[in-house]
Structures are given as C-alpha cells and as structure tokens.
Design a protein around this motif. Structure first.
Motif, PDB file in Angstrom:
ATOM      1  N   HIS A 112       0.852  -1.195   0.000  1.00 24.94           N
ATOM      2  CA  HIS A 112       0.000   0.000   0.000  1.00 24.94           C
ATOM      3  C   HIS A 112       0.886   1.243   0.000  1.00 24.94           C
ATOM      4  O   HIS A 112       1.821   1.351   0.798  1.00 24.94           O
ATOM      5  CB  HIS A 112      -0.932   0.023   1.214  1.00 24.94           C
ATOM      6  CG  HIS A 112      -2.084   0.971   1.041  1.00 24.94           C
ATOM      7  ND1 HIS A 112      -1.925   2.344   1.060  1.00 24.94           N
ATOM      8  CD2 HIS A 112      -3.406   0.744   0.813  1.00 24.94           C
ATOM      9  CE1 HIS A 112      -3.089   2.915   0.870  1.00 24.94           C
ATOM     10  NE2 HIS A 112      -4.012   1.975   0.716  1.00 24.94           N
ATOM     11  N   PRO A 113       0.607   2.213  -0.870  1.00 21.26           N
ATOM     12  CA  PRO A 113       1.534   3.341  -1.026  1.00 21.26           C
ATOM     13  C   PRO A 113       1.363   4.491  -0.041  1.00 21.26           C
ATOM     14  O   PRO A 113       2.225   5.367   0.015  1.00 21.26           O
ATOM     15  CB  PRO A 113       1.216   3.830  -2.451  1.00 21.26           C
ATOM     16  CG  PRO A 113      -0.250   3.537  -2.617  1.00 21.26           C
ATOM     17  CD  PRO A 113      -0.473   2.241  -1.874  1.00 21.26           C
ATOM     18  N   ASP A 114       0.259   4.525   0.714  1.00 16.97           N
ATOM     19  CA  ASP A 114      -0.019   5.726   1.509  1.00 16.97           C
ATOM     20  C   ASP A 114      -0.628   5.331   2.854  1.00 16.97           C
ATOM     21  O   ASP A 114      -1.853   5.245   2.992  1.00 16.97           O
ATOM     22  CB  ASP A 114      -0.959   6.656   0.746  1.00 16.97           C
ATOM     23  CG  ASP A 114      -1.097   8.028   1.392  1.00 16.97           C
ATOM     24  OD1 ASP A 114      -0.592   8.215   2.519  1.00 16.97           O
ATOM     25  OD2 ASP A 114      -1.720   8.913   0.770  1.00 16.97           O
ATOM     26  N   VAL A 115       0.233   5.078   3.834  1.00 19.16           N
ATOM     27  CA  VAL A 115      -0.206   4.666   5.171  1.00 19.16           C
ATOM     28  C   VAL A 115       0.539   5.502   6.200  1.00 19.16           C
ATOM     29  O   VAL A 115       1.756   5.684   6.092  1.00 19.16           O
ATOM     30  CB  VAL A 115       0.067   3.172   5.438  1.00 19.16           C
ATOM     31  CG1 VAL A 115      -0.629   2.725   6.722  1.00 19.16           C
ATOM     32  CG2 VAL A 115      -0.343   2.305   4.270  1.00 19.16           C
ATOM     33  N   ARG A 116      -0.200   6.009   7.185  1.00 15.53           N
ATOM     34  CA  ARG A 116       0.437   6.759   8.263  1.00 15.53           C
ATOM     35  C   ARG A 116      -0.139   6.322   9.606  1.00 15.53           C
ATOM     36  O   ARG A 116      -1.233   5.762   9.679  1.00 15.53           O
ATOM     37  CB  ARG A 116       0.223   8.269   8.069  1.00 15.53           C
ATOM     38  CG  ARG A 116       1.036   8.879   6.939  1.00 15.53           C
ATOM     39  CD  ARG A 116       0.681  10.313   6.685  1.00 15.53           C
ATOM     40  NE  ARG A 116      -0.668  10.434   6.122  1.00 15.53           N
ATOM     41  CZ  ARG A 116      -1.289  11.590   5.921  1.00 15.53           C
ATOM     42  NH1 ARG A 116      -0.701  12.733   6.255  1.00 15.53           N
ATOM     43  NH2 ARG A 116      -2.498  11.620   5.399  1.00 15.53           N
TER      44      ARG A 116
END
Length: 276
Positions: A112-116
C-alpha cells in the motif's frame, strides 16, 4: 512522505472532507482485548482491526507468537475494513503505538503506497468520538508482499555480526534479568539494546526527527547502513521501524523475533548488557 500524522493534521483532513480509511488497532501485550474499548468510543468512521487475528497468522511451533499473516487472509481482512489501493490509510491505537505501527508496517510491506500512524494515538486525539460502528464498503486492496525487507533467524544472526541488529524490547529483557513472556531471557548474540520506549517523549508522541537520528546514529543505524530490528514477537519492533523511517533509515524486520529465536534450543543466547 512522513509515516506519521498529527492529531491536528488528521482533524484538518476530516474537516476538509479528505477522510482516510481509519483503522483502530487497540491492543496491548497480555490484554485486555481492544474491541470493548473500541465499542466504548472511537474516531468517527474508524473500523476495528484485531491484531491477533487480522494482523498475524496462527502461532505455531517455530513460528513465533505473531507470525506474518498470509497474503490472502490479510488482504481479505483489509478489504473488509474498507482499505483501497487509491485511498490513504491512517492507523491508531490507544497511544502506545506498537499495534498501530504493526498495521502500518504490514500495509506498507504488502504494497500500500499511503499509510500513516496517528502520532500519539487516541491519547493525543481531542476531537469527537463515537460508538457508532461503520459498515464500510468493501475495499479493493490486493496485497503484494515483499515491498519491505524481512529477515529470518539465520539472516538476523548474520546481520548481528556484520551490520546492526536492534533489540526493541525493554532493556531488562535484553539483559535476561526478566522474561515475562518467552521461555528464555537474553538476546540474539551481537544485537544492540534499543528499547522502543526511547522513541517517544513524555507526551507519547515520537521524538523530533533530529533526536531520532541522533539516537539511532549512536547505535550505528545511519542511512545506508544495513539495519534490522526484532522484539518479542514482531509488534513493538514495528514501532522501531516507524521511528527509523522518520529518521531516514531503512531497516528490515525479523518477524519471528525472540519468540521464534528461542523456539530452537540450538540457537545461542547472550545475556547481560553487552551484545555478546
């Protein structure tokens, strides 16, 4: 891109209609279960994810207490939670950060490219909570494991000799003075003690990047160095990887960690304050 988001930053995104997929991953070693706490109040729109069943495979002999989940099972759990490949994800827990970081690391490992991670977790959140449990539209996330590097026991042992292997557990467990969970106390020979608790300040949020860089540089974990991390079962080590990422240091996870290492009595064990 930073691996964390502040409570004010998340509140701003929600107010502006830019809501990420929110995953509530409350969990702590030894319990109590996180779901009742989720039911009592959670961020609006957040879906509960169970660490033991959704973020780990079945424990078994020689695999450690929290082995990595199978790609199919993990993908199904994330799709049930509404995770999409084209939508940001924010994970949070009660404030310790371990479980939220485990979810962050697994999603990044699976592509997954966008995890915070919500910095400071629920303890840092001063916005509204709800008891309403959402029924998210199923997501479309299809895991592609291997985006982030992992280590097996042999690779961890080699890295402890030629690179930097960090032990993220409490210092007394590293030294072998106490072992509340696993059958043997001590550490992987050559590993350096780097307790996860030192990643955060008194508020429970991550220390500033400059302080994290200084902390890890003192241990030899600098950009370009070969670095690995382990803990008891691969959970708190994920928080170490989060802090290393913020410090600009790439590192690999030994998922089996100490619970896997000590499952084989032939593997050596070091005790005391020195790497051994």
């Amino acid at each position: 891109m930073t691996a964390i988001i502040s409570a004010s930053g998340l509140a701003g995104d929600l107010a502006a209609g830019r809501a990420p997929v929110l995953l509530d991953v409350r969990w702590q070693l030894g319990g109590p279960p996180g779901y009742p706490a989720y039911q009592a109040g959670h961020l609006p729109g957040a879906v509960y994810v169970d660490l033991d069943t959704d973020l780990a495979g079945p424990a078994g002999e020689g695999k450690g207490r929290h082995p990595l989940p199978g790609a199919a099972e993990f993908g199904a759990a994330m799709r049930r939670a509404g995770v999409r490949a084209d939508r940001p994800v924010v994970t949070y827990d009660g404030g310790q950060g371990w479980a939220a970081a485990r979810a962050w690391w697994l999603l990044r490992w699976a592509g997954h490219p966008d995890v915070r991670v919500l910095d400071g977790g629920l303890a840092a959140w001063d916005g509204p909570l709800t008891t309403d449990e959402p029924a998210p539209e199923p997501g479309d996330f299809q895991p592609s494991p291997g985006t982030l590097r992992t280590l097996d026991a042999e690779e961890a042992a080699t890295l402890a000799r030629r690179g930097v292997l960090l032990d993220a557990r409490a210092a007394e467990r590293y030294r072998g003075e106490v072992e509340p969970v696993d059958p043997v106390g001590g550490h992987v020979p050559g590993a350096l003690s780097a307790p996860t608790s030192d990643n955060t300040g008194e508020s429970g949020t991550l220390r500033p990047r400059a302080e994290l860089r200084e902390r890890f540089a003192a241990l030899g974990a600098t950009p370009g160095a070969e670095v690995g991390v382990y803990c008891g079962s691969g959970v708190s080590a994920a928080h170490q990887l989060l802090a290393l990422t913020e410090a600009g240091v790439e590192a690999a996870l030994y998922p089996g960690s100490w619970s896997e290492w000590t499952s084989d009595s032939a593997r050596p064990v070091a005790t005391g304050p020195e790497p051994g």
